[in-house]
Design an enzyme around this catalytic site. Structure first.
Site, PDB file in Angstrom:
ATOM      1  N   ALA A  68     -36.679  50.239  55.515  1.00  0.00           N
ATOM      2  CA  ALA A  68     -35.488  50.535  56.301  1.00  0.00           C
ATOM      3  C   ALA A  68     -35.940  50.884  57.710  1.00  0.00           C
ATOM      4  O   ALA A  68     -37.098  51.220  57.928  1.00  0.00           O
ATOM      5  CB  ALA A  68     -34.748  51.718  55.687  1.00  0.00           C
ATOM      6  N   GLY A 107     -37.520  49.928  51.545  1.00  0.00           N
ATOM      7  CA  GLY A 107     -36.396  48.996  51.443  1.00  0.00           C
ATOM      8  C   GLY A 107     -36.855  47.547  51.397  1.00  0.00           C
ATOM      9  O   GLY A 107     -36.175  46.693  50.824  1.00  0.00           O
ATOM     10  N   GLU A 110     -37.528  46.902  47.915  1.00  0.00           N
ATOM     11  CA  GLU A 110     -36.243  46.909  47.207  1.00  0.00           C
ATOM     12  C   GLU A 110     -35.506  45.577  47.383  1.00  0.00           C
ATOM     13  O   GLU A 110     -34.863  45.086  46.448  1.00  0.00           O
ATOM     14  CB  GLU A 110     -35.402  48.101  47.681  1.00  0.00           C
ATOM     15  CG  GLU A 110     -35.970  49.441  47.203  1.00  0.00           C
ATOM     16  CD  GLU A 110     -35.272  50.622  47.840  1.00  0.00           C
ATOM     17  OE1 GLU A 110     -34.668  51.421  47.077  1.00  0.00           O
ATOM     18  OE2 GLU A 110     -35.307  50.753  49.081  1.00  0.00           O
ATOM     19  N   GLU A 130     -41.252  56.195  50.432  1.00  0.00           N
ATOM     20  CA  GLU A 130     -40.177  57.034  50.975  1.00  0.00           C
ATOM     21  C   GLU A 130     -40.488  58.530  50.865  1.00  0.00           C
ATOM     22  O   GLU A 130     -40.080  59.317  51.723  1.00  0.00           O
ATOM     23  CB  GLU A 130     -38.861  56.744  50.231  1.00  0.00           C
ATOM     24  CG  GLU A 130     -38.199  55.415  50.595  1.00  0.00           C
ATOM     25  CD  GLU A 130     -38.728  54.230  49.833  1.00  0.00           C
ATOM     26  OE1 GLU A 130     -38.104  53.157  49.900  1.00  0.00           O
ATOM     27  OE2 GLU A 130     -39.803  54.348  49.182  1.00  0.00           O
TER      28      GLU A 130
HETATM   29  N1  T1G Z   1     -38.877  51.553  60.849  1.00  0.00           N
HETATM   30  C1  T1G Z   1     -38.981  51.587  62.201  1.00  0.00           C
HETATM   31  N2  T1G Z   1     -40.155  51.423  62.891  1.00  0.00           N
HETATM   32  C2  T1G Z   1     -41.247  51.203  62.151  1.00  0.00           C
HETATM   33  C3  T1G Z   1     -41.226  51.169  60.730  1.00  0.00           C
HETATM   34  C4  T1G Z   1     -39.966  51.344  60.080  1.00  0.00           C
HETATM   35  N3  T1G Z   1     -39.843  51.295  58.759  1.00  0.00           N
HETATM   36  N4  T1G Z   1     -42.482  50.955  60.295  1.00  0.00           N
HETATM   37  C5  T1G Z   1     -43.256  50.853  61.401  1.00  0.00           C
HETATM   38  N5  T1G Z   1     -42.530  51.006  62.510  1.00  0.00           N
HETATM   39  C6  T1G Z   1     -43.013  50.923  63.892  1.00  0.00           C
HETATM   40  C7  T1G Z   1     -44.037  51.991  64.256  1.00  0.00           C
HETATM   41  O1  T1G Z   1     -43.431  53.155  64.700  1.00  0.00           O
HETATM   42  C8  T1G Z   1     -44.820  51.308  65.364  1.00  0.00           C
HETATM   43  O2  T1G Z   1     -44.051  51.398  66.537  1.00  0.00           O
HETATM   44  C9  T1G Z   1     -44.836  49.853  64.924  1.00  0.00           C
HETATM   45  O3  T1G Z   1     -43.731  49.710  64.018  1.00  0.00           O
HETATM   46  C10 T1G Z   1     -46.093  49.443  64.230  1.00  0.00           C
HETATM   47  O4  T1G Z   1     -46.338  50.357  63.191  1.00  0.00           O
HETATM   48  C11 T1G Z   1     -33.705  52.668  51.751  1.00  0.00           C
HETATM   49  C12 T1G Z   1     -35.106  54.767  52.923  1.00  0.00           C
HETATM   50  C13 T1G Z   1     -45.638  48.854  57.964  1.00  0.00           C
HETATM   51  C14 T1G Z   1     -47.816  49.589  57.051  1.00  0.00           C
HETATM   52  O5  T1G Z   1     -42.391  54.164  55.103  1.00  0.00           O
HETATM   53  O6  T1G Z   1     -46.316  52.355  56.829  1.00  0.00           O
HETATM   54  O7  T1G Z   1     -37.201  52.018  53.359  1.00  0.00           O
HETATM   55  O8  T1G Z   1     -45.602  52.758  67.863  1.00  0.00           O
HETATM   56  O9  T1G Z   1     -48.487  51.300  64.098  1.00  0.00           O
HETATM   57  O10 T1G Z   1     -50.622  50.287  61.281  1.00  0.00           O
HETATM   58  O11 T1G Z   1     -35.427  52.974  50.285  1.00  0.00           O
HETATM   59  O12 T1G Z   1     -46.011  50.995  59.957  1.00  0.00           O
HETATM   60  O13 T1G Z   1     -45.550  50.303  68.133  1.00  0.00           O
HETATM   61  O14 T1G Z   1     -43.606  51.707  68.885  1.00  0.00           O
HETATM   62  O15 T1G Z   1     -47.740  51.837  61.775  1.00  0.00           O
HETATM   63  O16 T1G Z   1     -49.869  47.871  61.174  1.00  0.00           O
HETATM   64  C15 T1G Z   1     -40.133  53.022  54.141  1.00  0.00           C
HETATM   65  C16 T1G Z   1     -43.608  52.758  57.312  1.00  0.00           C
HETATM   66  C17 T1G Z   1     -39.027  53.362  55.082  1.00  0.00           C
HETATM   67  C18 T1G Z   1     -43.313  52.178  55.985  1.00  0.00           C
HETATM   68  C19 T1G Z   1     -47.640  48.819  59.430  1.00  0.00           C
HETATM   69  N6  T1G Z   1     -41.176  52.327  54.851  1.00  0.00           N
HETATM   70  N7  T1G Z   1     -44.487  51.924  58.104  1.00  0.00           N
HETATM   71  O17 T1G Z   1     -48.730  49.592  59.810  1.00  0.00           O
HETATM   72  O18 T1G Z   1     -48.490  49.497  62.370  1.00  0.00           O
HETATM   73  S1  T1G Z   1     -37.790  54.315  54.264  1.00  0.00           S
HETATM   74  C20 T1G Z   1     -42.255  52.978  55.272  1.00  0.00           C
HETATM   75  C21 T1G Z   1     -45.802  51.819  57.785  1.00  0.00           C
HETATM   76  C22 T1G Z   1     -36.947  53.162  53.310  1.00  0.00           C
HETATM   77  C23 T1G Z   1     -35.183  52.677  51.623  1.00  0.00           C
HETATM   78  C24 T1G Z   1     -35.906  53.720  52.402  1.00  0.00           C
HETATM   79  C25 T1G Z   1     -46.642  51.014  58.718  1.00  0.00           C
HETATM   80  C26 T1G Z   1     -46.895  49.559  58.264  1.00  0.00           C
HETATM   81  P1  T1G Z   1     -44.739  51.537  67.926  1.00  0.00           P
HETATM   82  P2  T1G Z   1     -47.824  50.861  62.850  1.00  0.00           P
HETATM   83  P3  T1G Z   1     -49.533  49.280  61.175  1.00  0.00           P
END
Ligand code: T1G
Ligand code: NAD
Length: 706
Positions: A68, A107, A110, A130
């Site tokens: 998400a 998500g 999902e 999450e």
């Molecule tokens: N939403 C918005 N921005 C995101 C993002 C996300 N989910 N994931 C990464 N970014 C941005 C991050 O801030 C950075 O921005 C750029 O992307 C590159 O990220 C309903 C509620 C995917 C493994 O927890 O673990 O889904 O600094 O530097 O090292 O059930 O990012 O360049 O401006 O980390 O290659 C669940 C979170 C959400 C995954 C990539 N998802 N992201 O790693 O790059 S909750 C997560 C990561 C959800 C649903 C629920 C990692 C990555 P900027 P990065 P990376």
């Protein structure tokens, strides 16, 4: 937001009788409102189009879907809701295939679970992280995952938040097909065609039956509940996850979804979600300094480390773990042998735990070289000095480095407190000198304070950040002052704790209050772990310049005068019988504290845990505000990242400055002004704090990227 038409972030293409739906929302294809709308429209179009026999969902770039859009949390929700999008995908009358490459997280997974079939490339990473954001999978993940892989495996995924490799996901049954390396879209199309050729039916994950044996599933959930209750130390969402998965066993699918939604919204509203999301973005922002935006790092292929003691050895291990060759310099052969042993001890420990083979250990140690001659550093790209915390000793080392190191080599110091500007000015190439302040144990602790002296060249700073990335450290840019960001602020809230101790609170009560707040240990346990002698040396060094009007609590000095430095001497504030790592309260320390109260003419009084934490945090926040105002830390978020990754600050509170915003700056200021009645010199409100309160602003307002 368009209704049926494809949009900029969700592309559609007809590939024979397969509708290819590609998510293209850089950097990680996060499921923002447009992506959700585009996905929904694509499925509706597929259902309505007789030319479409199957749908393939894929992500462009290096990610399937990163989850998400985390930036949307805490803001008014935008339609369509992700659970509805996932239900619509699952309800598609044509087989839907998800082709996963790179991360499919939260998500993102999902969406794939809502599809009817899943294929993944070997480098794919699948996870439901999450919990690391204070949430739970809120788009069907708590209901569909257990139906595919069983309650135990699903709970392990959701409670750890770890990213599974494709092979493990395949073995678990999370994906149906493991593709070989190549183009995810071609692999996905081939698989979809194969399914069509086989007449494969629409297969809804909600109908999967890994939960059939209810008794066994419920037993697994109960075990996870007990474990989680023990382990989750104040975290809100883990037990909600367990409750949701119990719903997957007990309830029909749609009722389970409704339960998931209720629990998800409760997590979304919890302050822990705000703290953890802040920490997520803060550590990414902290890794961007002005210099990393403007300059290219110098190449780093060979590392030198001077000093093989506690820090030098840990730093060497950190570099070896990153695949770099390391040359260690020590004073003499005996010390060098000790340095090598300190390094090899780490790997021997891993072998003993079965987490490393003897061959791998030998291969790593083959990249370790040692010498007592500085000339061995002639071709090092970057050298990190970690010798005694003495300016003359360090200047002598830097003089050697200036003599032997090649032009363009980066010369770094791991000093905790000393003036790096003065050290840089002592050699002919101050522009190549920088502070790399690791935290003990250096191969474990994530934080790396990158201390930027006045004369340093921007590409040297960029090189330091590049090294941090290579070593998988969390970097924070810090200016030069006594103690940089972390140790400077630590010294102040430690003073506040010492004053409470002299005024009547026992060190053990203070430690417990701090642990209950969420820290792994209190200040007196921390002092015993690091060694009271380090703080003692600092107090002695500062004595000549200490303000004579300032209150000076001497209890720590009394313990150090007795040689009670902590774990390394078997006693400090606590007793460590027989080399124990966990100490027991020491009645002799209570006696020393009482004697000091008498000497200082203090009539002890009682403190509540709540008051202890208000004073402890007020001191931390107040000095944090000074550090930001002086640009020692560029933004409040840099203070937060420092304390979360270097000082055990509970991540779910976001960090001291985020915590201050949560409490409300007017309250923090009011506390400081109340405490100032006792000690106006110590409790002077930081001007920045006063200014923000007057402006009705908070620290978050200063976190905007420069
Ligand atoms: N939403 C918005 N921005 C995101 C993002 C996300 N989910 N994931 C990464 N970014 C941005 C991050 O801030 C950075 O921005 C750029 O992307 C590159 O990220 C309903 C509620 C995917 C493994 O927890 O673990 O889904 O600094 O530097 O090292 O059930 O990012 O360049 O401006 O980390 O290659 C669940 C979170 C959400 C995954 C990539 N998802 N992201 O790693 O790059 S909750 C997560 C990561 C959800 C649903 C629920 C990692 C990555 P900027 P990065 P990376
Ligand atoms: P230590 O006493 O464990 O190790 C210092 C090593 O430096 C010794 O092995 C010594 O033989 C070697 N050494 C001394 N002079 C030398 C010289 N001229 N040439 C080569 N080697 C020499 O100390 P430590 O705890 O590892 O601290 C090292 C530095 O790291 C200090 O500046 C300290 O402030 C800083 N630091 C320490 C910690 C910590 O928790 N210990 C944390 C962060 C930073």
């Amino acid at each position: 937001m368009s209704s049926g038409a494809p949009n900029a972030v969700v592309r559609r293409a007809q590939r024979g009788d397969i509708l290819l739906v590609t998510i293209d929302n850089p950097p990680v294809n996060a499921l923002g409102a447009d992506v959700r709308a585009g996905l929904l429209a694509a499925i509706e179009a597929a259902d309505a189009d007789p030319a479409v026999a199957a749908v393939l969902i894929a992500g462009s770039g290096r990610t399937f879907i990163g989850g998400a859009d985390i930036r949307e949390f805490g803001k008014p929700p935008l339609p369509p809701a992700l659970p509805d999008v996932c239900n619509r995908i699952e309800a598609c009358t044509k087989p839907v295939v998800a082709a996963i490459h790179g991360p499919a997280l939260g998500g993102g997974l999902e969406v794939a679970l809502a599809a009817h079939y899943r294929i993944a490339l070997p480098a794919a990473k699948l996870g439901l992280p999450e919990v690391q954001l204070g949430l739970l999978p809120g788009a069907g993940g708590t209901q569909r995952t257990p139906r595919l892989v069983g309650a135990a495996a699903a709970l392990e995924m959701m409670l750890s938040g770890r990213h599974l490799g494709a092979a493990e996901a395949h073995k678990l049954g999370l994906i149906d097909r493991l593709a070989s390396e190549g183009d995810p879209i071609e692999a996905g199309l081939a698989y979809a065609r194969e399914l069509l050729a086989q007449g494969a039916p629409v297969r809804r994950t909600r109908d999967a039956n890994a939960l059939q044996d209810r008794a066994a599933q419920t037993a697994a959930i109960e075990a996870a509940r007990l474990e989680t209750a023990k382990k989750s130390r104040g975290l809100f969402s883990p037990l909600k996850i367990v409750e949701a998965v119990q719903g997957a066993v007990d309830l029909p699918f749609d009722e389970g979804l409704a339960l998931e939604r209720k629990l998800f919204l409760a997590c979304l509203d919890s302050p822990q979600r705000a703290g953890l999301v802040h920490a997520f973005f803060a550590e990414r922002e902290a890794a961007k300094s002005p210099e990393t935006q403007s300059s290219q790092p110098r190449p780093i292929a060979r590392i030198g480390v001077v000093g093989g003691g506690t820090m030098g050895a840990g730093i060497a291990v950190s570099c070896l773990d990153a695949g770099l060759p390391v040359t260690m310099i020590e004073r003499d052969d005996e010390a060098l042998a000790r340095g090598r042993a300190n390094v090899d001890k780490v790997y021997a420990g891993l072998v003993a735990k079965g987490r490393m083979t003897e061959d791998a250990r030998a291969a790593v140690m083959a990249r370790w070289n040692g010498s007592t001659a500085y000339d061995a550093l002639a071709d090092a790209d970057l050298v990190i000095e970690a010798v005694f915390e003495d300016m003359d000793v360090k200047k002598a080392v830097f003089a050697q480095l200036d003599r032997v190191c090649k032009p363009g080599a980066v010369l770094a110091t791991n000093t905790s407190y000393l003036d790096i500007d003065a050290l840089a000015a002592s050699i002919a190439r101050p522009q190549d000198v920088i502070g790399l302040h690791f935290f003990s144990p250096a191969n474990i602790m994530k934080l790396l304070e990158i201390v930027v002296p006045a004369e340093v060249a921007p590409d040297v700073v960029a090189t330091a950040f590049a090294l941090a990335k290579k070593l998988r450290k969390t970097p924070v840019r810090a200016g030069v002052c006594d103690g940089f960001i972390g140790n400077r602020i630590l010294a102040v809230y430690r003073q506040a704790a010492d004053a409470m101790m002299e005024d009547g609170a026992s060190p053990y009560q203070i430690d417990k209050a701090v642990r209950d707040f969420g820290f792994p240990m209190g200040p007196y346990q921390m002092s015993d772990l690091a060694g009271g002698d380090i703080g003692w040396a600092t107090r002695k060094r500062r004595a000549p310049t200490r303000d004579p009007r300032a209150r000076y609590v001497q209890i720590a000095d009394r313990l150090c005068e007795r040689g009670w430095f902590g774990q390394k001497t078997g006693r400090g504030y606590y007793l460590y019988e027989g080399g124990a790592r966990t100490g027991t309260p020491d009645p002799e320390v209570d006696a020393i504290v009482d004697a000091e109260r008498e000497r200082a003419g203090v009539t002890p009084r009682s403190f509540t845990d709540e008051e202890i934490m208000r004073r402890y945090m007020a001191a931390m926040i107040n000095e944090g505000a000074r550090v930001v105002a002086e640009k020692i830390a560029l933004r409040p978020l840099d203070v937060d990242v420092t304390f979360v990754h270097g000082y055990g600050f509970p991540r779910y509170r976001g960090g001291p400055m985020k915590y201050a915003d949560t409490v409300g700056l007017p309250q923090v200021l009011a506390d400081i002004r109340a405490f100032a009645k006792e000690d106006p010199l110590f409790w002077q409100p930081a001007p920045l704090l006063v200014e923000l309160v007057e402006r009705g602003a908070d620290f978050a307002s200063l976190n905007q990227t420069k």
